[in-house]
Design an enzyme around this catalytic site. Structure first.
Site, mmCIF file in Angstrom:
data_model
loop_
_atom_site.group_PDB
_atom_site.id
_atom_site.type_symbol
_atom_site.label_atom_id
_atom_site.label_comp_id
_atom_site.label_asym_id
_atom_site.label_seq_id
_atom_site.Cartn_x
_atom_site.Cartn_y
_atom_site.Cartn_z
ATOM 1 N N THR A 1 0.841 -1.203 0.000
ATOM 2 C CA THR A 1 0.000 0.000 0.000
ATOM 3 C C THR A 1 0.874 1.250 0.000
ATOM 4 O O THR A 1 0.377 2.358 0.191
ATOM 5 C CB THR A 1 -0.920 0.027 1.241
ATOM 6 O OG1 THR A 1 -0.106 -0.093 2.413
ATOM 7 C CG2 THR A 1 -1.909 -1.117 1.213
ATOM 8 N N SER B 1 5.304 7.483 9.108
ATOM 9 C CA SER B 1 4.251 7.103 8.167
ATOM 10 C C SER B 1 4.821 7.031 6.758
ATOM 11 O O SER B 1 5.942 7.438 6.489
ATOM 12 C CB SER B 1 3.107 8.106 8.206
ATOM 13 O OG SER B 1 3.508 9.293 7.567
ATOM 14 N N LYS B 2 3.988 6.488 5.876
ATOM 15 C CA LYS B 2 4.433 6.334 4.485
ATOM 16 C C LYS B 2 4.733 7.677 3.838
ATOM 17 O O LYS B 2 5.500 7.772 2.905
ATOM 18 C CB LYS B 2 3.351 5.623 3.686
ATOM 19 C CG LYS B 2 3.140 4.203 4.109
ATOM 20 C CD LYS B 2 2.082 3.564 3.238
ATOM 21 C CE LYS B 2 1.703 2.199 3.760
ATOM 22 N NZ LYS B 2 0.837 2.264 4.915
ATOM 23 N N SER B 3 4.092 8.715 4.352
ATOM 24 C CA SER B 3 4.269 10.015 3.732
ATOM 25 C C SER B 3 5.574 10.694 4.159
ATOM 26 O O SER B 3 5.942 11.725 3.623
ATOM 27 C CB SER B 3 3.089 10.915 4.099
ATOM 28 O OG SER B 3 2.994 11.002 5.503
ATOM 29 N N ALA B 4 6.262 10.077 5.132
ATOM 30 C CA ALA B 4 7.516 10.677 5.609
ATOM 31 C C ALA B 4 8.579 10.539 4.523
ATOM 32 O O ALA B 4 9.333 9.581 4.472
ATOM 33 C CB ALA B 4 7.956 9.998 6.908
#
Ligand SMILES: [Zn+2]
Length: 277
Positions: free
Chosen positions: A16, A216-219
């Site tokens: 994901t 998080s993945k957005s980091a």
């Protein structure tokens, strides 16, 4: 004399998003503990979430993992995916059903309000229609009855991971501290699925941002892709992840082939008591 079971653990990313340093920390613990205990590592692509998973992410994750040098004993060629074996989940559900443990539930997350589920739908006899989730009765479990299939018909993470760990004979579940609360439910569910001795659960520290939140993945600046593009070597990326959770005192190169050395004397990593309950 009691002979401890062989150490079989797994690395189970969800496609994901891309791999980031948080995943690298998990890989260090998984391969490190397996290596230090002569264990085996299974790779499993956790793509039970058919809405958010993307083939693009899967190939990127596998490619990054190969680049880092983490080699699984099973499940890489070809990749083992949860979605390859849908029958495992329906079979597990049928087993629980035969024991009279499954019921439909129409409560929304909002309705439950973040509290343990109180079992209010247990005896309502709701039909198993679209729009109704399915729960399994877990007696005496403080977190309440476990949702196994959501209202959109998707298997839940908790259910899918427990079915797979049980089927594959995973004896050590190595994962982040944020999942520690779900241990007793997974142990209870595994027992209902026929598992006699519970797995040992090991929970490791997480990389947190300055506000103490989980990465998080957005980091963006912690993505393995970004670190590669910035010219870091695999050893430097692994070293950076190891230092971020205190496995080493300062960032130093750590090749994937020698992460077991970090666990030769494991001070910060004892099996969680949860596994023995
Ligand atoms: Zn309900």
């Amino acid at each position: 004399m009691l002979v401890p079971p062989p150490v079989i653990t797994r690395f189970a990313p969800s496609p994901t998003g891309y791999l980031h340093l948080g995943h690298v920390v998990n890989a260090i613990y998984v391969w490190g503990l397996a290596g230090a205990n002569r264990g085996r590592v299974l790779l499993r692509i956790e793509d039970h979430d058919r809405v958010r998973c993307r083939p693009l992410y899967e190939s990127a994750i596998l490619e990054d993992l190969d680049w880092l040098g983490f080699v699984a004993d099973e499940g890489r060629h070809p990749p083992a995916r949860q979605s390859d074996r849908p029958g495992d989940f329906s079979d597990a559900l049928a087993r629980l059903d035969r024991d009279g443990l499954v019921y439909a539930c129409d409560c929304s997350r909002k309705h439950i309000g973040g509290k343990p589920y109180d079992g209010r739908c247990r005896n309502r006899g709701l039909p198993r229609d679209a729009g109704h989730g399915l729960r399994v009765r877990l007696e005496g479990e403080p977190s309440g009855d476990l949702l196994v299939r959501d209202r959109d018909g998707h298997w839940t993470y908790q259910f899918a991971v427990t079915v797979d760990d049980t089927r594959q004979g995973v004896t050590w579940v190595v994962r982040g501290q944020d999942l520690a609360d779900s241990t007793s439910r997974q142990v209870a569910l595994a027992r209902l699925l026929g598992r006699e001795a519970p797995a040992t659960f090991v929970h490791h520290p997480l990389i947190v941002d300055p506000e103490g939140r989980k990465l998080s993945k957005s980091a963006g600046d912690t993505g393995v892709r970004q670190l590669r593009a910035a010219g870091l070597t695999p050893e430097a990326v692994i070293g950076r992840a190891a230092a971020a959770v205190g496995l080493t005192d300062a960032p130093a190169d750590v090749p994937a082939s020698s992460v077991a050395r970090l666990f030769a004397d494991p001070p910060s990593c004892r099996p969680a008591e949860g596994g023995a309950k």
